[in-house]
Design an enzyme around this catalytic site. Structure first.
Site, mmCIF file in Angstrom:
data_model
loop_
_atom_site.group_PDB
_atom_site.id
_atom_site.type_symbol
_atom_site.label_atom_id
_atom_site.label_comp_id
_atom_site.label_asym_id
_atom_site.label_seq_id
_atom_site.Cartn_x
_atom_site.Cartn_y
_atom_site.Cartn_z
ATOM 1 N N ASP A 4 5.393 -4.704 10.579
ATOM 2 C CA ASP A 4 6.588 -3.994 10.104
ATOM 3 C C ASP A 4 7.735 -4.466 11.011
ATOM 4 O OD1 ASP A 4 8.626 -2.057 9.896
ATOM 5 O OD2 ASP A 4 7.230 -0.373 9.813
ATOM 6 N N CYS A 18 -3.418 -3.112 13.140
ATOM 7 C CA CYS A 18 -2.411 -4.108 12.743
ATOM 8 C C CYS A 18 -2.432 -5.262 13.729
ATOM 9 C CB CYS A 18 -1.031 -3.482 12.711
ATOM 10 S SG CYS A 18 -0.891 -2.252 11.416
ATOM 11 N N ARG A 46 -12.560 -20.338 27.377
ATOM 12 C CA ARG A 46 -11.854 -20.282 26.086
ATOM 13 C C ARG A 46 -12.385 -19.136 25.241
ATOM 14 N NH1 ARG A 46 -12.293 -26.753 26.168
ATOM 15 N NH2 ARG A 46 -14.482 -26.176 26.093
ATOM 16 N N TYR A 86 -7.764 1.423 17.948
ATOM 17 C CA TYR A 86 -7.629 0.485 19.086
ATOM 18 C C TYR A 86 -8.394 0.821 20.364
ATOM 19 C CZ TYR A 86 -3.714 -1.069 16.267
ATOM 20 O OH TYR A 86 -2.940 -1.521 15.232
ATOM 21 N N ILE A 93 9.547 -7.035 5.869
ATOM 22 C CA ILE A 93 10.671 -6.112 6.038
ATOM 23 C C ILE A 93 10.592 -5.124 4.880
ATOM 24 C CG2 ILE A 93 13.191 -5.891 5.994
ATOM 25 C CD1 ILE A 93 13.326 -8.715 7.232
ATOM 26 N N HIS A 153 12.751 2.925 22.438
ATOM 27 C CA HIS A 153 12.230 4.063 23.188
ATOM 28 C C HIS A 153 11.044 3.595 24.035
ATOM 29 C CE1 HIS A 153 10.851 8.530 22.874
ATOM 30 N NE2 HIS A 153 11.572 8.313 23.937
ATOM 31 N N ARG A 158 0.804 -1.220 0.000
ATOM 32 C CA ARG A 158 0.000 0.000 0.000
ATOM 33 C C ARG A 158 0.841 1.275 0.000
ATOM 34 N NH1 ARG A 158 -0.989 3.088 4.247
ATOM 35 N NH2 ARG A 158 -0.018 1.590 5.648
ATOM 36 N N TRP A 168 2.164 8.286 16.358
ATOM 37 C CA TRP A 168 0.878 8.210 15.649
ATOM 38 C C TRP A 168 0.573 9.452 14.818
ATOM 39 C CZ3 TRP A 168 -1.788 4.133 14.338
ATOM 40 C CH2 TRP A 168 -1.573 2.949 15.068
ATOM 41 N N GLU A 224 1.860 4.738 24.824
ATOM 42 C CA GLU A 224 0.908 4.244 23.827
ATOM 43 C C GLU A 224 -0.050 3.240 24.457
ATOM 44 O OE1 GLU A 224 1.977 1.237 21.012
ATOM 45 O OE2 GLU A 224 1.080 2.323 19.345
ATOM 46 N N ARG A 277 -2.112 -8.941 11.970
ATOM 47 C CA ARG A 277 -2.370 -9.212 10.547
ATOM 48 C C ARG A 277 -1.262 -8.678 9.663
ATOM 49 N NH1 ARG A 277 -3.267 -4.620 7.710
ATOM 50 N NH2 ARG A 277 -3.630 -2.868 9.083
ATOM 51 N N ALA A 325 7.053 3.785 6.942
ATOM 52 C CA ALA A 325 6.225 3.832 5.728
ATOM 53 C C ALA A 325 4.813 4.263 6.130
ATOM 54 C CB ALA A 325 6.197 2.457 5.071
HETATM 55 N N1 THF Z 1 2.919 1.707 10.009
HETATM 56 C C1 THF Z 1 4.136 1.224 9.709
HETATM 57 N N2 THF Z 1 4.600 1.342 8.474
HETATM 58 N N3 THF Z 1 4.895 0.603 10.632
HETATM 59 C C2 THF Z 1 4.436 0.447 11.915
HETATM 60 O O1 THF Z 1 5.167 -0.122 12.755
HETATM 61 C C3 THF Z 1 3.161 0.930 12.264
HETATM 62 N N4 THF Z 1 2.619 0.764 13.526
HETATM 63 C C4 THF Z 1 1.688 1.773 13.989
HETATM 64 C C5 THF Z 1 0.834 2.180 12.870
HETATM 65 N N5 THF Z 1 1.235 2.107 11.607
HETATM 66 C C6 THF Z 1 2.425 1.585 11.277
HETATM 67 C C7 THF Z 1 2.466 2.953 14.545
HETATM 68 N N6 THF Z 1 3.554 2.532 15.379
HETATM 69 C C8 THF Z 1 7.425 3.965 15.060
HETATM 70 C C9 THF Z 1 7.126 2.940 15.956
HETATM 71 C C10 THF Z 1 5.833 2.467 16.042
HETATM 72 C C11 THF Z 1 4.836 2.987 15.230
HETATM 73 C C12 THF Z 1 5.140 3.995 14.322
HETATM 74 C C13 THF Z 1 6.436 4.488 14.247
HETATM 75 C C14 THF Z 1 8.787 4.549 14.970
HETATM 76 O O2 THF Z 1 9.048 5.410 14.150
HETATM 77 N N7 THF Z 1 9.744 4.155 15.815
HETATM 78 C C15 THF Z 1 11.071 4.731 15.842
HETATM 79 C C16 THF Z 1 11.088 5.963 16.739
HETATM 80 C C17 THF Z 1 10.580 5.712 18.118
HETATM 81 C C18 THF Z 1 10.109 6.931 18.881
HETATM 82 O O3 THF Z 1 10.216 8.067 18.398
HETATM 83 O O4 THF Z 1 9.630 6.746 19.992
HETATM 84 C C19 THF Z 1 12.038 3.664 16.309
HETATM 85 O O5 THF Z 1 13.223 3.827 16.003
HETATM 86 O O6 THF Z 1 11.642 2.697 16.939
HETATM 87 C C20 THF Z 1 2.810 -0.443 14.307
HETATM 88 O O7 THF Z 1 1.918 -0.797 15.255
#
Ligand code: THF
Length: 274
Positions: free
Chosen positions: A179, A156, A123, A94, A218, A51, A21, A80, A58, A176, A273
């Protein structure tokens, strides 16, 4: 966290080249499972720094039933923001489905806690965030969907089930879409923490967290990062200590969580992404 490294290696070796997508492109497998015995330590990836603050806030935000990013951004959490509209709204995601399913005043978290306390052999101890009636129309933008009462993104981590045996509480999640570089380390820590919290308030010891995947992928722009991560040695798991005074799942605050002995390798940046 050998389990995580095994997942990464498995997808690199067996993944299908698959478009997606977001237009980024992925290596993807369908169906995979990991298991974490929570008595062996807190399952937080050690081969890059995570982090934890974002993960805790969250989870508290989901448990409040909140679906606006204001609470997160006030606490310095930006994960988010990409999907929210100009008011910070994400639609019925959620937190809404967990605490107020289909706006029908059904609190799935309260109900599952009642069952865990009174009928732990059940169950039927499931919580679903997947609500087909609010799935977004993919031809519309995130904010148009929110304006129409739909969720900005389909969940997700779609649903989870609890299980009690030998005085221990286990949780299995069905995710489902996963990432593997950015989301999965967050998702593991989040559900492991949630399982520990639920165990404490229901009077059990933490058992296993079982992480079951649909499409585990990935992104092609995370390949170099994961190569670096795989080259690092895996370190012992940290321990998570919860404030033992908390007996109601909705009373937990950020200060009630203490992580000890977390000595990760440095953080590795990656682009999310959208
Ligand atoms: N979309 C995509 N492409 N990947 C995802 O993991 C994802 N989620 C949620 C909704 N859509 C998604 C959002 N969750 C990060 C971590 C979790 C996320 C979204 C972004 C992230 O950028 N982490 C960085 C920075 C951490 C921070 O700033 O705290 C990292 O390095 O871990 C999956 O449920």
């Amino acid at each position: 966290m050998k389990q995580y490294h095994d997942l990464v290696k498995y997808v690199l070796e067996n993944g299908n080249e698959k478009g997606d997508r977001t237009g980024t492109g992925t290596k993807s497998v369908f169906g995979y499972q990991m298991r974490f015995d929570l008595s062996e330590g807190f399952p937080m990836v050690t081969t890059k720094k995570l982090h934890l603050k974002s993960i805790i806030y969250e989870l508290l935000w989901f448990l409040k039933g909140d679906t606006n990013t204001k609470y997160l951004t006030e606490n310095g959490v930006r994960i988010w923001n990409e999907w929210a509209d100009e008011n910070g709204d994400l639609g019925p995601v959620y937190g809404h489905q967990w605490r107020n399913w289909a706006s029908e005043d059904i609190d799935q978290i309260k109900e599952v806690i009642q069952t865990l306390k009174n009928n732990p052999n059940s169950r039927r101890m499931l919580v679903s965030a997947w609500n087909p009636s609010v799935l977004p129309d993919t031809s519309k933008s995130f904010s148009e969907n929110v304006a129409n009462g739909k969720a900005a993104l389909p969940p997700c981590h779609a649903f989870f089930q609890f299980y009690v045996a030998d005085g221990k509480l286990s949780c299995q999640l069905y995710q489902r879409s996963a990432d593997i570089f950015l989301g999965v380390p967050f998702n593991i820590a989040s559900y492991a923490l949630f399982t520990m919290m639920m165990a404490q308030v229901c009077g059990y010891q933490p058992g296993d967290f079982i992480h079951t995947f649909g499409d585990a992928h990935i992104y092609n722009n995370h390949l170099e990062q994961l190569e670096l991560q795989l080259s690092r040695d895996i370190r012992p798991l940290p321990k998570m200590i919860l404030n033992p005074e908390i007996k109601d799942i909705f009373d937990f605050k950020f200060e009630d969580f203490t992580l000890v002995d977390y000595n990760p390798h440095p953080h590795i940046k990656g682009v999310v992404a959208v």
